[in-house]
Write a protein that holds these residues in place. Structure first.
Motif, PDB file in Angstrom:
ATOM      1  N   GLN A 191      84.825  34.678  15.269  1.00 37.08           N
ATOM      2  CA  GLN A 191      85.390  33.409  15.718  1.00 37.08           C
ATOM      3  C   GLN A 191      85.896  32.711  14.459  1.00 37.08           C
ATOM      4  N   PRO A 192      86.697  31.652  14.611  1.00 31.62           N
ATOM      5  CA  PRO A 192      87.232  31.003  13.412  1.00 31.62           C
ATOM      6  C   PRO A 192      86.110  30.369  12.582  1.00 31.62           C
ATOM      7  N   PRO A 193      86.398  30.105  11.307  1.00 32.66           N
ATOM      8  CA  PRO A 193      85.387  29.505  10.432  1.00 32.66           C
ATOM      9  C   PRO A 193      85.043  28.053  10.760  1.00 32.66           C
ATOM     10  N   THR A 194      85.797  27.411  11.633  1.00 35.06           N
ATOM     11  CA  THR A 194      85.314  26.135  12.176  1.00 35.06           C
ATOM     12  C   THR A 194      85.304  26.273  13.692  1.00 35.06           C
ATOM     13  N   SER A 195      84.503  25.448  14.336  1.00 28.17           N
ATOM     14  CA  SER A 195      84.407  25.540  15.795  1.00 28.17           C
ATOM     15  C   SER A 195      85.592  24.835  16.467  1.00 28.17           C
ATOM     16  N   ILE A 196      86.522  24.341  15.660  1.00 27.41           N
ATOM     17  CA  ILE A 196      87.772  23.804  16.219  1.00 27.41           C
ATOM     18  C   ILE A 196      88.971  24.584  15.676  1.00 27.41           C
ATOM     19  N   GLY A 197      88.752  25.850  15.340  1.00 20.21           N
ATOM     20  CA  GLY A 197      89.882  26.698  15.004  1.00 20.21           C
ATOM     21  C   GLY A 197      89.985  27.059  13.534  1.00 20.21           C
ATOM     22  N   TRP A 198      91.079  27.750  13.226  1.00 21.47           N
ATOM     23  CA  TRP A 198      91.289  28.300  11.880  1.00 21.47           C
ATOM     24  C   TRP A 198      91.761  27.203  10.958  1.00 21.47           C
TER      25      TRP A 198
END
Lengths: 355, 367
Positions: A191-198
């Protein structure tokens, strides 16, 4: 015993070619045929400033990849005479399970041959292929007889949260062999490194590591890992540390209100964490002001929680002292000796083994 | 009925008027939106329905602790869900506590984050019409949020411009879990229009980014979802600062709502440490320490107020954040509602309590 331990040192894998003698013949030939000649995570691009301090780089400007160079930099600071190697070589990122298993085995055998056998002061983490729980357990079992392996290493951003039941056989294998679970900055990138995307910057991904540690700890606590695996110790490596108090205040409050959802969590999360979780103290996200540092230390139960670490060769501090300003001498002594010895039972065993 | 406690009454004998930056109004029924939607979008709402970045048509990924996440006693005696009945809001919240300015943050169904951009825009606009015509018109102590279809920057900016100058709107509302990190260019039209309109931006936790709730995968529990909102908000703050949003929009003011606040100092320290090493490289466009940007452009709401075992740790944390940066939020009518008489501890001292309960909100909203 007055060992002084650096609990986070990073050995760089110079190339896949270096691992080739430790790969089985099929994978050695197959990877060569496909031109697979390197594996790096975008969290630690070798040439990025933070991946290695300028004066720690080798003649080619790369992060140091041999035991002699690393030993020369690590040993001596604060009298350190043991160092734990945490390879960030990212086998967990691969999607081919067989390839990941082969590379994890080769990596661990390379660490043993090229590092542990060359310098008796070195200890290491076992890197496990999270693509397969069975293979990860098998890798722990394969290496457990060697007491120089003192912990098991996984990235903070796991493929799935670390508390979830599918992982428990690995955590049980850790406990069975007196190997703490070391959770290190990094990602399997499922999954991306933040929970709101790349995010747009490496800097954001670095910042996001402390978010991953919060979520990992929330998962381990709420799923009940610490109750189900009573002998498991968790070490948070390279987490930044200072996020911990606010996180515990928050999760304690949510737990008080929402504990019917997780009835097996029968104590406040902060009490569980205090008992079972340790943190390496470099990096330490705080200002240089000693008064502020002292306030923070009082909030994190520092005398029990913190472990000495240089995070070598990552660029976290300048000068010679990995200990952040404002740490009292007595705390530093505990971080160097008492806390590592109580965290890593194998340090005592390995001391006897090498003698 | 209980009355406002004496310490909330000004020395001169005038009542201290509380500012509440987070209450949640609710449609009594979807039909409430019908007058404000075209036939096309009304039919879309009632057939296809909302399509968030998750798979649940009914239900949500993490079922709430209580029905509709609401206080059990907040269901209006006359029917309808909590937050839908103005007289009951008056009785249970505004009159009871002496709240003279309560900002409504509608949550669902508002179209925010919907995967259908045109539907998202229509729903946001309809929600804004409904807030002022059904709610503010009936009770002027209530204020509306400009609900925006933030995944479509130009459409969101158009909605803000449509409401600019209307004092019934207190701030522009976004949800924290955007589809991409909030500093990225696609969201800049929202910031530009908010600055033009002179409106602060309220960012309320929740929404569905489409990505797992943690950067290590989908967690299992509502408890984790709640805790995780702090982490999501940390990511969005880092993104806004490192992407250079405040250099481009120097008048942008942001209120983080329901994200907690005790994590702010550690985040600021971490971002500073990272910036120190990247300021001549990757972050060369960020010209000052992130902590300075954070302090200048961000405010935070209470509820939830972290509760350290040592009370002094809360005071120290607020010293680090700045006492002028914290606004009272009740989160009415949700289950984790904060009673202003108890949630802002007396031990903080009267002057500081007054700042949090009233003064900071007045300064922030210009009232």
């Amino acid at each position: 015993m007055t060992l002084r331990v650096d609990c986070d040192v990073h050995p760089a894998v110079p190339s896949i070619a270096a691992l080739r003698p430790h790969l089985d013949p099929f994978w050695a030939a197959h990877l060569a045929e496909r031109g697979f000649d390197g594996l790096e995570s975008m969290l630690f691009p070798p040439s990025a400033p933070t991946s290695a301090r300028a004066d720690f780089r080798d003649a080619g400007g790369r992060p140091p990849s041999d035991a002699a160079a690393v030993g020369a930099s690590v040993f001596g600071r604060h009298g350190v005479d043991r160092a734990i190697l945490n390879p960030t070589f990212p086998v967990t990122m691969l999607f081919n399970e067989d390839m990941a298993v082969a590379l994890a085995r080769a990596l661990n055998d390379w660490i043993r041959a090229e590092w542990l056998d060359r310098d008796p002061r070195l200890r290491a983490a076992i890197v496990v292929p999270l693509q397969s729980v069975e293979a990860a357990v098998a890798e722990i079992e394969r290496l457990a007889a060697d007491p120089r392996f003192v912990q098991v290493l996984v990235p903070a951003m796991m493929p799935e949260p670390p508390g979830q039941r599918r992982w428990w056989p690995i955590w049980r294998a850790c406990a069975r062999h007196r190997l703490p679970l070391a959770i290190h900055a990094g990602s399997a990138y499922r999954q991306p490194p933040t929970s709101i995307g790349w995010p747009g910057h490496l800097a954001e991904e670095e910042a996001a590591q402390s978010q991953a540690f919060q979520s990992a700890l929330a998962s381990l606590v709420t799923e009940g890992v610490f109750g189900a695996v009573p002998d498991l110790t968790v070490v948070l490596v390279e987490s930044g540390v200072t996020w911990l108090p606010a996180f515990l205040w928050r999760i304690d409050k949510f737990w008080r209100a929402l504990r019917p959802e997780v009835p097996w969590v029968d104590r406040p999360p902060s009490a569980i964490v205090r008992e079972r979780v340790r943190l390496t103290a470099q990096p330490f996200d705080a200002p240089d002001d000693p008064a502020t540092v002292a306030r923070i230390l009082s909030m994190v139960d520092a005398p029990h929680a913190l472990l000495f670490a240089s995070d070598h060769p990552h660029w976290r501090f300048d000068g010679d002292d990995p200990v952040p300003p404002g740490f009292p001498a007595d705390l530093v002594r505990r971080m160097l000796t008492d806390n590592p010895l109580s965290t890593y039972p194998r340090l005592r065993e390995a001391a006897a083994w090498t003698a | 009925m209980d009355s406002v406690t004496p310490d909330l009454i000004a020395a001169a004998g005038t009542r201290l008027s509380l500012v509440d930056c987070d209450i949640h109004p609710k449609l009594a029924a979807p039909e409430d939106l019908r007058p404000f939607l075209s036939r096309r979008w009304w039919e879309h709402l009632t057939t296809i329905g909302p399509r968030q970045r998750h798979g649940f048509h009914k239900g949500v990924p993490y079922p709430k602790a209580q029905p509709l996440a609401c206080r059990r006693d907040a269901w209006p005696p006359g029917g309808g869900p909590p937050g839908s009945d103005v007289p009951f809001i008056r009785e249970q919240l505004l009159d009871l506590y002496g709240i003279d300015f309560a900002v409504m943050n509608p949550l669902a169904p508002t179209g925010q984050g919907d995967t259908n951009a045109a539907f998202s825009a229509a729903m946001a606009s309809a929600n804004n019409d409904w807030q002022v015509e059904a709610m503010v018109a009936a009770e002027p102590r209530l204020r509306a949020s400009v609900v925006v279809p933030y995944e479509d920057g130009p459409a969101a900016a158009a909605e803000i411009r449509r409401r600019a100058g209307d004092r019934r709107f207190a701030h522009v509302l976004m949800l924290s879990r955007t589809a991409e990190p909030m500093g990225q260019r696609r969201y800049w039209p929202v910031f530009e229009a908010a600055c033009e309109a002179g409106l602060p931006l309220g960012i309320h936790v929740f929404g569905y980014s489409g990505w797992p709730m943690t950067n290590g995968g989908f967690p299992s529990f509502y408890l984790e979802e709640g805790v995780e909102h702090a982490a999501s908000t940390q990511a969005l703050v880092a993104s806004l600062i490192f992407e250079g949003v405040f250099a481009r929009f120097p008048t942008l003011r942001i209120l983080l709502i329901e994200a907690g606040f005790a994590w702010i100092p550690a985040l600021a320290w971490r971002l500073d440490r990272i910036w120190e090493k990247a300021r001549h490289g990757e972050l060369q466009d960020v010209r000052e320490p992130p902590s300075a940007i954070l302090k200048r452009h961000f405010w935070v709401s209470t509820q939830p107020v972290e509760e350290p075992p040592a009370f002094a740790d809360l005071e120290t944390t607020l010293d680090w954040i700045g006492w002028d940066r914290v606004l009272f939020a009740s989160d009415y009518p949700h289950w984790d509602f904060d009673d202003p008489r108890q949630a802002i501890p007396r031990r903080l001292g009267e002057a500081r309590r007054r700042m949090i309960l009233s003064g900071n909100g007045r300064a922030f909203y210009g009232i």
